[in-house]
Design an enzyme around this catalytic site. Structure first.
Site, short mmCIF file in Angstrom:
data_model
loop_
_atom_site.label_atom_id
_atom_site.label_comp_id
_atom_site.label_asym_id
_atom_site.label_seq_id
_atom_site.Cartn_x
_atom_site.Cartn_y
_atom_site.Cartn_z
N VAL A 161 6.87 -12.99 0.80
CA VAL A 161 7.80 -12.56 -0.25
C VAL A 161 8.90 -11.66 0.33
O VAL A 161 10.09 -11.85 0.05
CB VAL A 161 7.05 -11.87 -1.41
CG1 VAL A 161 8.03 -11.45 -2.49
CG2 VAL A 161 5.99 -12.80 -1.99
N GLY A 166 5.16 -14.97 -10.45
CA GLY A 166 6.23 -15.24 -9.47
C GLY A 166 7.62 -15.32 -10.06
O GLY A 166 8.23 -14.30 -10.41
N ILE A 187 8.71 -16.69 -12.88
CA ILE A 187 8.88 -16.77 -14.34
C ILE A 187 9.28 -15.38 -14.86
O ILE A 187 8.58 -14.40 -14.61
CB ILE A 187 7.56 -17.22 -15.03
CG1 ILE A 187 7.09 -18.57 -14.47
CG2 ILE A 187 7.75 -17.29 -16.54
CD1 ILE A 187 5.73 -19.04 -15.03
N LYS A 227 -2.82 -9.66 -13.32
CA LYS A 227 -1.60 -10.05 -14.05
C LYS A 227 -1.83 -9.92 -15.56
O LYS A 227 -0.94 -9.46 -16.30
CB LYS A 227 -1.22 -11.48 -13.67
CG LYS A 227 -0.83 -11.61 -12.19
CD LYS A 227 -0.79 -13.06 -11.75
CE LYS A 227 -0.49 -13.18 -10.26
NZ LYS A 227 -0.67 -14.53 -9.73
N GLY A 264 5.19 -18.17 -4.00
CA GLY A 264 6.13 -18.76 -3.05
C GLY A 264 7.31 -17.82 -2.80
O GLY A 264 7.66 -17.00 -3.64
N1 HSE Z 1 -1.99 -16.31 -4.90
C1 HSE Z 1 -1.36 -16.28 -6.17
C2 HSE Z 1 -1.42 -17.64 -6.81
C3 HSE Z 1 0.08 -15.83 -6.12
O1 HSE Z 1 -2.01 -18.55 -6.25
O2 HSE Z 1 -0.90 -17.79 -7.90
C4 HSE Z 1 0.18 -14.36 -5.93
O3 HSE Z 1 -0.38 -13.68 -7.00
#
Ligand code: HSE
Length: 436
Positions: free
Chosen positions: A15, A135, A137, A206, A304
């Site tokens: 990132v 990510g 969104i 999250k 990503g």
């Molecule tokens: N490894 C996470 C995923 C992304 O596969 O969504 C980072 O939180």
């Protein structure tokens, strides 16, 4: 006129490197659309010897995150180093020196969000964290700002791309869990340490952030039920399909009618016809229900370099827009990135949360087995809505698969404790939530 701000970047992994590269590649576009230009003034990394795909100009390399805080021309600190110890110290130091923080650190916010926003409040300096959830969104800004006039009734999210990819392979190609995991690894979808993803905790972090935004307080990670996908088998996927469901690692957040908040993350059967059922592969999706807006759906890439950089740079622009307000004498009106409020404040114990369930036992195929199990259910007031037993052909063992009407999780657990003592039950019961 383009205004320039100095950025200190901590972390140069996927990132961090993506942010650095995107700031350069999209520089003209960012400047023209936002009126701001961002100068990366230092990049702090843990291991200078590490081979990196992205070129890191030696003049920007800093051996310690502390160096970022020594630069008087750094106004924004971007924390993308991960972990919860040094990252916390960096954010604390940045806020104390009144530098705006942008972070993608979901574990840190989920575990220490309350402390971080107390500091943000004390120093009237904002923390932005769009990259911490899903990510690319833009869910944080939507929930915090765009939906500010809504009582949020529920949030259902597929918040982890790795596990969604694995479950999609199992669903669509009939793979077993280990085979799907190996395929995800081969394609580079699995982190070096996949524990947080597979155990459900990445999605749970999250979910805790989304819940805090929606309900104005931080629920402790210890207080929620989190289960990973390790126990999902091809057999469960097939049974679920025959009942008309697919299995997703689902984050469920809702306010019940008494105002108590319910949060949980676990493999969950969702109806094939629901929109979330069609979210396949590494994609994330979040369905929000608010009392004004009704149902709203967000879909996109949850991980990503580029999608996550898109969110980080969006935060940089928001930070820049707030920068002058934050330094002015009017700074009490500067938003800090999170507003606590008093409408909610309690979360329900996992044992008391009511749901429907899918339950599978491996049992000996002999007289009386079904009645012994259903007698226990009856004693606990647990009601069966559907039952399947495939014909056994080998070793006189079979699966008994139940769909169970709504009941508190704790009650199901108590009944299962008793079912486990039956000698005819040959494996650990498999229990998943069911969403209608
Ligand atoms: N490894 C996470 C995923 C992304 O596969 O969504 C980072 O939180």
């Amino acid at each position: 006129m383009i205004r320039s701000l100095g950025v200190g970047l901590a972390g140069f992994g996927t990132v961090g490197a993506g942010v650095f590269e995107s700031l350069q590649k999209q520089q003209k576009l960012i400047e023209e659309r936002s009126g701001f230009s961002f100068q990366v003034r230092g990049i702090a990394i843990r291991d200078p010897q590490k081979q990196r795909k992205q070129f890191l100009p030696p003049s920007l390399l800093r051996r310690s995150w502390r160096d970022l805080l020594r630069d008087p021309h750094t106004q924004i600190v971007v924390e993308l180093m991960g972990g919860t110890t040094d990252a916390f110290e960096l954010i604390k130091g940045a806020l104390q020196s009144r530098r705006i923080v942008v972070t993608g650190n979901k574990a840190l916010l989920a575990e220490r969000g309350e402390e971080i926003f107390a500091l943000a409040q004390e120093f009237r300096t904002p923390v932005f964290y769009e990259a911490a959830v899903a990510g690319g969104i833009p869910i944080i800004q939507s929930l915090r700002d765009s939906f500010v006039s809504n009582h949020i009734e529920s949030i259902h999210g597929i918040l982890n791309g790795t596990t969604n990819y694995i479950l999609s392979c199992m669903q669509e190609e009939g793979m077993e869990y280990n085979q799907a995991l190996d395929q995800a690894k081969a394609l580079g979808y699995v982190e070096a340490d996949p524990t947080l993803d597979l155990s459900g905790w990445d999605a749970a972090h999250k979910a805790l952030i989304l819940a805090a935004l929606a309900y104005g307080f931080w629920v402790s990670p210890q207080d929620i039920r989190v289960e990973g996908i390790e126990k999902v088998s091809a057999a469960d996927i097939l049974f679920a399909k025959n009942f008309g469901y697919t299995i997703k690692l689902l984050a469920r957040i809702r306010a019940s009618s008494d105002g108590i908040i319910e949060i949980g993350v676990s493999p969950t059967l969702i109806p094939m016809k629901s929109i979330l059922a069609s979210v396949s592969g590494v994609f994330n999706a979040i369905a929000i229900k608010g009392d004004l807006v009704g149902e709203s759906l967000f879909y996109g890439r949850g991980a990503g370099a580029r999608p996550t950089a898109s969110s980080v740079i969006g935060d940089l622009v928001t930070a820049a827009q707030n920068f002058h307000l934050h330094l002015s004498s009017e700074r009490t009106s500067c938003p800090i990135g999170f507003s606590s409020h008093t409408l909610y404040g309690k979360s329900r114990l996992a044992e008391e949360i009511i749901s429907s369930y899918y339950l599978r036992f491996t049992v000996e195929d002999q007289p009386g087995v079904l009645s012994m199990i259903t007698t226990i259910f009856g004693q606990y007031g647990i009601s069966i809505s559907s039952l399947v037993q495939p014909e056994s052909r080998v070793d006189r063992k079979t699966s008994l698969v139940f769909m169970i009407h709504r009941a508190p999780y704790g009650l199901i657990q108590s009944a299962l404790e008793q079912v486990r003592t039956l000698s005819c039950v040959k494996s650990e019961p498999i229990l998943f939530n069911v969403e209608m």
